[in-house]
Enzyme design. Structure first.
Site, PDB file in Angstrom:
ATOM      1  CG  HIS A  57      -0.162  -0.045   2.622  1.00 35.39           C
ATOM      2  ND1 HIS A  57       0.428  -1.263   2.969  1.00 35.39           N
ATOM      3  CD2 HIS A  57       0.585   1.556   3.240  1.00 35.39           C
ATOM      4  CE1 HIS A  57       1.117  -0.928   3.813  1.00 35.39           C
ATOM      5  NE2 HIS A  57       1.092   0.688   4.504  1.00 35.39           N
ATOM      6  CG  HIS A  72       0.186   6.034   2.353  1.00 35.80           C
ATOM      7  ND1 HIS A  72      -0.798   5.444   2.401  1.00 35.80           N
ATOM      8  CD2 HIS A  72       0.743   5.293   3.122  1.00 35.80           C
ATOM      9  CE1 HIS A  72      -1.168   4.543   3.290  1.00 35.80           C
ATOM     10  NE2 HIS A  72      -0.206   4.736   4.476  1.00 35.80           N
TER      11      HIS A  72
END
Length: 148
Positions: A57, A72
């Site tokens: 992620h 992110h």
């Protein structure tokens, strides 16, 4: 001076639009955020360098000048434990700017009740070190901001 590229296609919305106070207040560093196009896609390297951290992620790439950029993919996506993400590179790899790093689907993130908004942050930078921040529609690989 480092040119930071857009990691995902979508809309540049600024860090204030990130539904996480650590990012929206700039505590991680200056930068911006992308509200990604919904549907399967790839997140690319915002700069050329070495992948220092790689989670499904999120990833950090550090250039030869020592500047590190964090991408992110969505907010609270660590809770997905990698589900819906596929690594296309390995931690420690050297990558070119614009090279695909992670495949993911922002609509699946959103469908799971999380925000798919992607902060892109200049790590350990002063708040005024980031200029020329893109606004509006961006494609992966477009110039996102300049890190002085």
């Amino acid at each position: 001076m480092t040119t930071v590229l857009t990691p995902v296609e979508g809309e540049a919305v600024g860090l204030a639009a990130v539904p996480d106070p650590v990012f929206s207040a700039g505590m991680v560093g200056p930068g911006t955020a992308i509200d990604p196009l919904r549907g399967p896609g790839k997140a690319v390297a915002p700069i050329a360098g070495k992948i220092m951290k790689l989670h499904p992620h999120a990833y950090v790439i550090v250039g030869d000048d020592g500047k590190g950029v964090l991408v992110h993919l969505g907010i609270d996506t660590v809770q997905l434990k990698g589900e819906g993400f596929r690594l296309l590179a390995t931690e420690g790899d050297r990558v070119c700017a614009g090279q695909a790093v992670v495949a993911w689907d922002p609509s699946a993130v959103e469908g799971g009740g999380r925000s798919p908004v992607c902060p892109v942050v200049a790590l350990d930078a002063l708040s005024d070190a980031v200029t020329g921040v893109a606004q509006g529609r961006v494609q992966a690989g477009d110039e996102l901001f300049i890190w002085e």
